[in-house]
Scaffold this motif. Structure first.
Motif, PDB file in Angstrom:
ATOM      1  N   PRO A 297       5.848  67.524  -0.367  1.00 33.02           N
ATOM      2  CA  PRO A 297       4.814  67.058  -1.295  1.00 33.02           C
ATOM      3  C   PRO A 297       5.395  66.753  -2.664  1.00 33.02           C
ATOM      4  O   PRO A 297       6.271  67.465  -3.157  1.00 33.02           O
ATOM      5  N   GLY A 298       4.910  65.671  -3.278  1.00 33.51           N
ATOM      6  CA  GLY A 298       5.360  65.274  -4.604  1.00 33.51           C
ATOM      7  C   GLY A 298       4.266  65.453  -5.638  1.00 33.51           C
ATOM      8  O   GLY A 298       3.564  66.462  -5.634  1.00 33.51           O
ATOM      9  N   LEU A 299       4.087  64.449  -6.505  1.00 35.84           N
ATOM     10  CA  LEU A 299       3.098  64.513  -7.578  1.00 35.84           C
ATOM     11  C   LEU A 299       2.170  63.315  -7.491  1.00 35.84           C
ATOM     12  O   LEU A 299       2.573  62.231  -7.064  1.00 35.84           O
ATOM     13  N   SER A 300       0.941  63.496  -7.917  1.00 34.38           N
ATOM     14  CA  SER A 300       0.007  62.377  -7.957  1.00 34.38           C
ATOM     15  C   SER A 300       0.402  61.430  -9.086  1.00 34.38           C
ATOM     16  O   SER A 300       1.142  61.796 -10.000  1.00 34.38           O
ATOM     17  N   ARG A 301      -0.112  60.226  -9.021  1.00 40.26           N
ATOM     18  CA  ARG A 301       0.204  59.260 -10.067  1.00 40.26           C
ATOM     19  C   ARG A 301      -0.467  59.607 -11.391  1.00 40.26           C
ATOM     20  O   ARG A 301      -0.160  58.997 -12.422  1.00 40.26           O
ATOM     21  N   MET A 302      -1.382  60.574 -11.391  1.00 40.76           N
ATOM     22  CA  MET A 302      -2.052  60.991 -12.617  1.00 40.76           C
ATOM     23  C   MET A 302      -1.296  62.116 -13.321  1.00 40.76           C
ATOM     24  O   MET A 302      -1.634  62.482 -14.447  1.00 40.76           O
ATOM     25  N   ASP A 303      -0.293  62.675 -12.679  1.00 42.16           N
ATOM     26  CA  ASP A 303       0.426  63.835 -13.201  1.00 42.16           C
ATOM     27  C   ASP A 303       1.479  63.385 -14.225  1.00 42.16           C
ATOM     28  O   ASP A 303       2.352  62.575 -13.914  1.00 42.16           O
ATOM     29  N   GLU A 304       1.396  63.917 -15.433  1.00 37.32           N
ATOM     30  CA  GLU A 304       2.355  63.528 -16.475  1.00 37.32           C
ATOM     31  C   GLU A 304       3.797  63.889 -16.110  1.00 37.32           C
ATOM     32  O   GLU A 304       4.747  63.308 -16.640  1.00 37.32           O
ATOM     33  N   ARG A 305       3.972  64.833 -15.213  1.00 36.78           N
ATOM     34  CA  ARG A 305       5.320  65.224 -14.812  1.00 36.78           C
ATOM     35  C   ARG A 305       6.002  64.168 -13.947  1.00 36.78           C
ATOM     36  O   ARG A 305       7.177  64.310 -13.586  1.00 36.78           O
ATOM     37  N   ARG A 306       5.267  63.104 -13.598  1.00 36.91           N
ATOM     38  CA  ARG A 306       5.856  62.051 -12.760  1.00 36.91           C
ATOM     39  C   ARG A 306       7.050  61.391 -13.443  1.00 36.91           C
ATOM     40  O   ARG A 306       7.933  60.850 -12.779  1.00 36.91           O
ATOM     41  N   TRP A 307       7.073  61.409 -14.779  1.00 39.47           N
ATOM     42  CA  TRP A 307       8.224  60.838 -15.479  1.00 39.47           C
ATOM     43  C   TRP A 307       9.486  61.651 -15.184  1.00 39.47           C
ATOM     44  O   TRP A 307      10.557  61.095 -14.927  1.00 39.47           O
ATOM     45  N   ALA A 308       9.359  62.962 -15.219  1.00 34.94           N
ATOM     46  CA  ALA A 308      10.498  63.823 -14.898  1.00 34.94           C
ATOM     47  C   ALA A 308      10.891  63.677 -13.437  1.00 34.94           C
ATOM     48  O   ALA A 308      12.088  63.677 -13.097  1.00 34.94           O
ATOM     49  N   LEU A 309       9.895  63.538 -12.553  1.00 31.13           N
ATOM     50  CA  LEU A 309      10.194  63.359 -11.139  1.00 31.13           C
ATOM     51  C   LEU A 309      10.891  62.019 -10.901  1.00 31.13           C
ATOM     52  O   LEU A 309      11.789  61.921 -10.051  1.00 31.13           O
ATOM     53  N   GLY A 310      10.513  60.985 -11.658  1.00 30.54           N
ATOM     54  CA  GLY A 310      11.204  59.702 -11.546  1.00 30.54           C
ATOM     55  C   GLY A 310      12.667  59.812 -11.931  1.00 30.54           C
ATOM     56  O   GLY A 310      13.542  59.231 -11.286  1.00 30.54           O
TER      57      GLY A 310
END
Length: 472
Positions: A297-310
């Motif tokens: 499982p990853g992160l939703s597109r609404m999660d601000e942590r998506r930048w770090a995951l990218g």
């Protein structure tokens, strides 16, 4: 759709779509009065402007006066996750049918009018939205507006077209199944999300497509293709007010609802969580390679942590200098194609690592993947890796926005999925603000989970029995 591969067929590497069109804080605007958002980025693009028409139809544009082209698209807030099990594949089937003719144009006339001006027209269906678009010379933008709006509002969906196109959709399913490097991503979605709308294939199955009738598809069309569910987006050498007028006239000509009190349907929300762990799905195929996706499982597109995951995904498998590429391909020569990716939905997400290799190398490759993921989960990234990954993510973000089609996608998806816009400069600021602690935290949370595995290939019984070791 019919004319190009689906956007969901093979997830993008490194950056992934979870960070392709992130949001900015919304700014209030009066109905019918355009709101303006600075674009930034220095690519010649001007201000993003938005107008909401009576009936709830949103129109967003971005002027790029330095080019001689324009891309016009209509985004629909419907995808395969809106389908019941019996309707699986209806969204994509309907996408095909809107090209088959309207009250004003035959199927040939739809394509011929765009071909005659050297334009290109297409569409794609994803799990949470559908998009129809045309790219033309700036002087031919009125034609693109008229043709695409006519398709969206005036489709006949005739019984004979449904039957004729059924074979085309079935051939597209067969084409996808013949490409294991593509098909394995659908298998991974099923592995992680099960028999749910998000876990089922966008194209549907032979059984569901053969069972769909004209009446069921027509009802689906009427239910979801309402102006409140649509976002019109255009980018290029254009004038916002002119595009708004042309769109308004096109929808009025089609008799679309114009309820002054109708409000646009907002972005999707939800709280779905993926709890799958340690699951292995194997599809036995007589292929030359084994195609694998190891993920969690990853992160939703609404999660601000998506930048770090990218940033994390870029470092792990986003380029030739990434950890997985270096360890699996460059140092050991075990595979030709290896990459990591993220997929973000409204309420959940996936992180995956894809590798294609000879069947006898499967276990060696999987062990390297697990070792690298576990190491980063425990120790994070080094300073040089972090710097390189942030640079790659920033560069690919900007370079991916250098044509009118990409800008149309950006503003259309931004409005539909977030209800907001984000300039290139703001996206770069988001990326540069990622800290080593941010990446370490998201790595620990995402990579620290027990993974699941999807494999397509000709594995022996002994090899198959050992796959559980890869996710133990």
């Amino acid at each position: 759709m019919t004319r190009t591969p689906r956007t969901t067929a093979r997830p993008t590497t490194a950056v992934g779509r979870a960070v392709a069109h992130p949001p900015i804080p919304s700014r209030p605007h009066a109905r019918g009065v355009p709101a303006a958002f600075p674009s930034g980025g220095g690519n010649g693009a001007g201000t993003v402007r938005k107008t909401v028409l009576p009936g709830g139809l949103r129109v967003v544009t971005q002027s790029v006066p330095t080019v001689r082209s324009a891309t016009f698209g209509i985004w629909v807030r419907v995808g395969s996750r809106d389908e019941t099990p019996a309707l699986n594949g209806a969204t994509h089937y309907l996408e095909h049918l809107l090209f088959k003719g309207t009250k004003r144009r035959s199927a040939l006339e739809i394509s011929a009018e765009i071909d005659a001006v050297g334009g290109e027209m297409n569409a794609f269906t994803a799990k949470e939205f559908t998009c129809y678009y045309a790219r033309v010379l700036d002087t031919d933008l009125p034609l693109a507006v008229d043709v695409v709006c006519d398709m969206l509002t005036g489709s006949l969906i005739r019984a004979e077209d449904v039957e004729a196109e059924r074979g085309v959709v079935l051939e597209e399913i067969a084409m996808t199944e013949d490409d294991p490097g593509d098909c394995v991503h659908d298998l991974f979605a099923k592995t992680m999300l099960g028999d749910t709308p998000l876990g089922r294939p966008v194209l549907g199955t032979n059984e569901t497509i053969n069972a769909l009738t004209r009446d069921r598809i027509a009802r689906f069309y009427r239910r979801h293709y309402d102006p409140t569910h649509l976002v019109v987006a255009a980018a290029g050498n254009l004038d916002h007010d002119t595009v708004v007028r042309q769109v308004r006239e096109a929808f009025e000509r089609a008799g679309a609802p114009a309820d002054a009190d109708a409000e646009p349907v907002g972005p999707r929300t939800g709280s779905r969580r993926i709890r799958t762990a340690g699951r292995v799905d194997l599809l036995d195929r007589g292929t030359e390679q084994a195609h694998m996706v190891l993920g969690m499982p990853g992160l939703s597109r609404m999660d601000e942590r998506r930048w770090a995951l990218g940033v994390l995904s870029a470092a792990l498998g986003g380029g030739m200098s990434s950890r997985l590429f270096q360890e699996i391909r460059e140092k050991r020569g075990l595979a030709y194609s290896v990459y990591s990716y993220t997929s973000g939905f409204a309420d959940c997400g996936l992180f995956g690592v894809y590798v294609g290799c000879r069947p006898n190398l499967v276990h060696d490759v999987l062990k390297i993947c697990r070792d690298e993921l576990d190491h980063v989960a425990e120790h994070g990234l080094g300073d040089e890796e972090l710097r390189r990954a942030m640079g790659q993510l920033a560069g690919s973000t900007v370079l991916g926005m250098e044509d009118t089609g990409a800008l149309m996608n950006h503003i259309g998806k931004g409005e539909l999925c977030w209800g907001e816009q984000l300039s290139i400069d703001d996206m770069l600021a988001k990326i540069s603000s990622v800290t080593p602690d941010d990446v370490r935290s998201v790595a620990r949370e995402i990579l620290g989970q027990r993974p699941s595995l999807s494999v397509i290939g000709p594995l022996s019984d002994k090899q198959s029995a050992r796959l559980d070791e890869a996710v133990a």
